[in-house]
Design an enzyme around this catalytic site. Structure first.
Site, PDB file in Angstrom:
ATOM      1  N   GLY A  44      -7.875   5.133   3.388  1.00  0.00           N
ATOM      2  CA  GLY A  44      -6.823   4.524   2.572  1.00  0.00           C
ATOM      3  C   GLY A  44      -7.339   3.672   1.419  1.00  0.00           C
ATOM      4  N   TYR A  45      -6.664   2.546   1.207  1.00  0.00           N
ATOM      5  CA  TYR A  45      -6.975   1.704   0.051  1.00  0.00           C
ATOM      6  C   TYR A  45      -8.367   1.084   0.130  1.00  0.00           C
ATOM      7  CZ  TYR A  45      -2.408   2.023  -2.171  1.00  0.00           C
ATOM      8  OH  TYR A  45      -1.308   2.491  -2.842  1.00  0.00           O
ATOM      9  N   ALA A  62      -5.559  -2.555   8.219  1.00  0.00           N
ATOM     10  CA  ALA A  62      -4.223  -2.252   8.743  1.00  0.00           C
ATOM     11  C   ALA A  62      -4.442  -1.955  10.216  1.00  0.00           C
ATOM     12  CB  ALA A  62      -3.609  -1.064   8.029  1.00  0.00           C
ATOM     13  N   LEU A  71       2.167   4.902  -0.259  1.00  0.00           N
ATOM     14  CA  LEU A  71       1.405   6.145  -0.179  1.00  0.00           C
ATOM     15  C   LEU A  71       1.271   6.603   1.257  1.00  0.00           C
ATOM     16  CD1 LEU A  71      -1.517   5.481  -2.631  1.00  0.00           C
ATOM     17  CD2 LEU A  71       0.249   7.189  -2.837  1.00  0.00           C
ATOM     18  N   SER A 116     -12.891   2.443   5.685  1.00  0.00           N
ATOM     19  CA  SER A 116     -13.119   3.846   6.068  1.00  0.00           C
ATOM     20  C   SER A 116     -12.002   4.810   5.682  1.00  0.00           C
ATOM     21  CB  SER A 116     -13.349   3.927   7.580  1.00  0.00           C
ATOM     22  OG  SER A 116     -12.277   3.321   8.269  1.00  0.00           O
ATOM     23  N   ASP A 133     -14.861  -4.438  15.635  1.00  0.00           N
ATOM     24  CA  ASP A 133     -13.643  -5.219  15.423  1.00  0.00           C
ATOM     25  C   ASP A 133     -13.855  -6.334  14.394  1.00  0.00           C
ATOM     26  OD1 ASP A 133     -11.267  -6.514  15.552  1.00  0.00           O
ATOM     27  OD2 ASP A 133     -11.498  -7.215  17.627  1.00  0.00           O
ATOM     28  N   ALA A 134     -13.277  -6.132  13.207  1.00  0.00           N
ATOM     29  CA  ALA A 134     -13.435  -7.112  12.118  1.00  0.00           C
ATOM     30  C   ALA A 134     -12.812  -8.462  12.453  1.00  0.00           C
ATOM     31  CB  ALA A 134     -12.801  -6.566  10.836  1.00  0.00           C
ATOM     32  N   TYR A 160      10.702  -3.463   5.702  1.00  0.00           N
ATOM     33  CA  TYR A 160       9.403  -3.838   5.139  1.00  0.00           C
ATOM     34  C   TYR A 160       9.396  -5.272   4.613  1.00  0.00           C
ATOM     35  CZ  TYR A 160       4.644  -3.296   3.846  1.00  0.00           C
ATOM     36  OH  TYR A 160       3.284  -3.493   3.807  1.00  0.00           O
TER      37      TYR A 160
END
Ligand code: NAD
Length: 395
Positions: free
Chosen positions: A52-53, A140, A274, A50, A111-112, A235
């Site tokens: 972003g990437y 994410a 990004l 839905s 919820d995936a 990160y």
């Protein structure tokens, strides 16, 4: 309802339906302007579709290759007096455009990580698509309820081993300050790996394989980030980096599975830093992105999510290409970000950025406008003073 941006720290708590639709249309137009991705994917499952990437992947598959797509995401609908989340409006705009082009597009909001969502997706694929030839895994999430144990794991963005001190920027207020982040505990590391690592991707792929819903030669890709050493403690070498290592481990297992399924493959694509809802929550990274945007725009190499995924699909995954893997077996579309001249310039600018010179030394203005665009604000042709209908049903 007249909807204006309401920024609270690193989130905007409002979203504009027509602005989100205009943003989606910009991405569709970009893919169309680049021509067909052929041969390309035809039946695609996008997990995290839905924003972003993941949204960029869905749009590239649909409008570059005429693919039928099933999108899975976790978004909040509008409530009384409150607009929905941007991914809700993005998905409605995308679905309208795909169906207007005569293409299959269905959506599952929930919820995936749950077994129930996997069952629903498998049923829909079996009934409508037969099999899928591409699975994009682009979640994410700040938390995951483990489907077998019921334990709720919360991810965190912390260094590992030692505390980390560096500059950061409050992108809303434009204040550069020094932040110190204490190292994660063992439990926090394990929880972050449970949320952002590869176990759930493997669960999805195993479930699809067992149900015989993977077309021969099917591919799967998940996204990661490496970045320069200035961000490594938070990160690459931090809790999220350890989770990404686990994603790579899962990718190798899934790759073996797909190789046996008619010579398919699974791999990680390392993408560019990004502005997305996920990245804006990471300390230090928004300052790096603001500097990076300035340098890459000046060099003519700046890309957003849609440009990144168009390049990944058209030059590495499809159109007769195979991925150019690095020494660790990852595809790299962060190559332009990591060019030595760009990174040398980041290292030079980094120590001298202050609150006073932020607007000159960095593209903080570009960061802010990109951030607002994620929520549908600042798009040309949208009248933000007009009444708009926030209550749109999911398609
Ligand atoms: P994003 O926040 O824009 O998108 C996250 C997606 O996951 C949304 O569709 C959201 O609805 C969905 N989602 C979250 N929790 C869910 C759940 N429980 N069930 C179903 N759907 C859920 O994030 P993004 O920045 O596009 O990140 C996607 C991937 O790309 C991540 O793996 C991230 O690490 C990676 N990545 C991001 C960047 C960056 O700079 N933003 C760079 C490289 C790689």
């Amino acid at each position: 309802m007249i909807i204006k941006p309401k920024v609270r720290g690193f989130v905007c708590v409002t979203a504009h339906p027509e602005g989100c639709a205009a943003h989606v249309q910009e991405w569709i137009d970009h893919i169309k302007s680049k021509g067909a991705i052929a041969p390309g994917p035809k039946k695609v499952l996008v997990i995290g579709s839905s924003t972003g990437y993941g949204l960029a992947s869905r749009i590239a598959a649909t409008f570059g290759s005429g693919a039928a797509t099933l999108g899975i995401f976790f978004e909040r609908p509008s409530e009384e007096g409150r607009p929905a989340t941007p991914g809700w409006y993005n998905t409605i705009a995308f679905t309208r455009a795909a169906r207007a082009a005569g293409l299959y597009a269905k959506n599952l909001n929930g919820d995936a990580f749950s077994a129930d969502m996997k069952r629903q997706a498998l049923d829909l694929i079996r009934a409508d698509l037969g099999k899928v030839d591409l699975v994009v895994y682009s979640l994410a999430s700040p938390r995951r309820t483990h489907p077998q144990t019921g334990v709720v794991h919360k991810s965190c963005l912390k260094p590992v081993g030692v505390s980390y001190t560096n500059k950061t920027v409050d992108t809303d207020k434009g204040i550069v300050s020094t932040v110190t982040i204490d190292p994660a505990t063992g439990q926090e590391i394990a929880d972050t790996v449970a949320v952002m690592g590869g176990e759930d991707w493997e669960m999805w792929m195993n479930a699809l394989a067992e149900a015989r819903l993977l077309a021969p030669g099917a591919q799967s890709v998940a996204y990661s980030y490496l970045g320069p050493d200035v961000t490594w403690p938070i990160y690459k070498n931090g809790t999220i980096g350890l989770a990404k290592n686990d994603l790579e481990r899962a990718g190798r297992n899934i790759d073996s599975l797909l190789k046996l399924n008619g010579g398919g493959r699974a791999f990680i694509s390392v993408n560019k830093a990004l502005v997305t809802q996920a990245s804006s929550a990471i300390p230090v990274v928004p300052l790096y992105i603001s500097i990076l945007y300035k340098l890459m725009k000046a060099a003519g190499t700046h890309e957003g999510c849609i440009e990144q995924i168009q390049r990944l699909f058209a030059t590495q995954m499809y159109a007769g290409h195979t991925p150019q893997f690095d020494e660790a077996g990852r595809a790299r579309v962060d190559d332009w970000e990591m060019r030595p001249a760009i990174q040398a310039a980041v290292r030079e600018i980094w120590p001298r950025v202050t609150t006073e010179n932020l607007a000159v030394e960095t593209d903080i203005a570009g960061y802010r406008s990109e951030f607002l665009k994620l929520f549908g604000f600042g798009l040309a042709g949208v009248n933000y003073d007009a009444e708009t209908e926030p209550h749109l049903p999911m398609l």
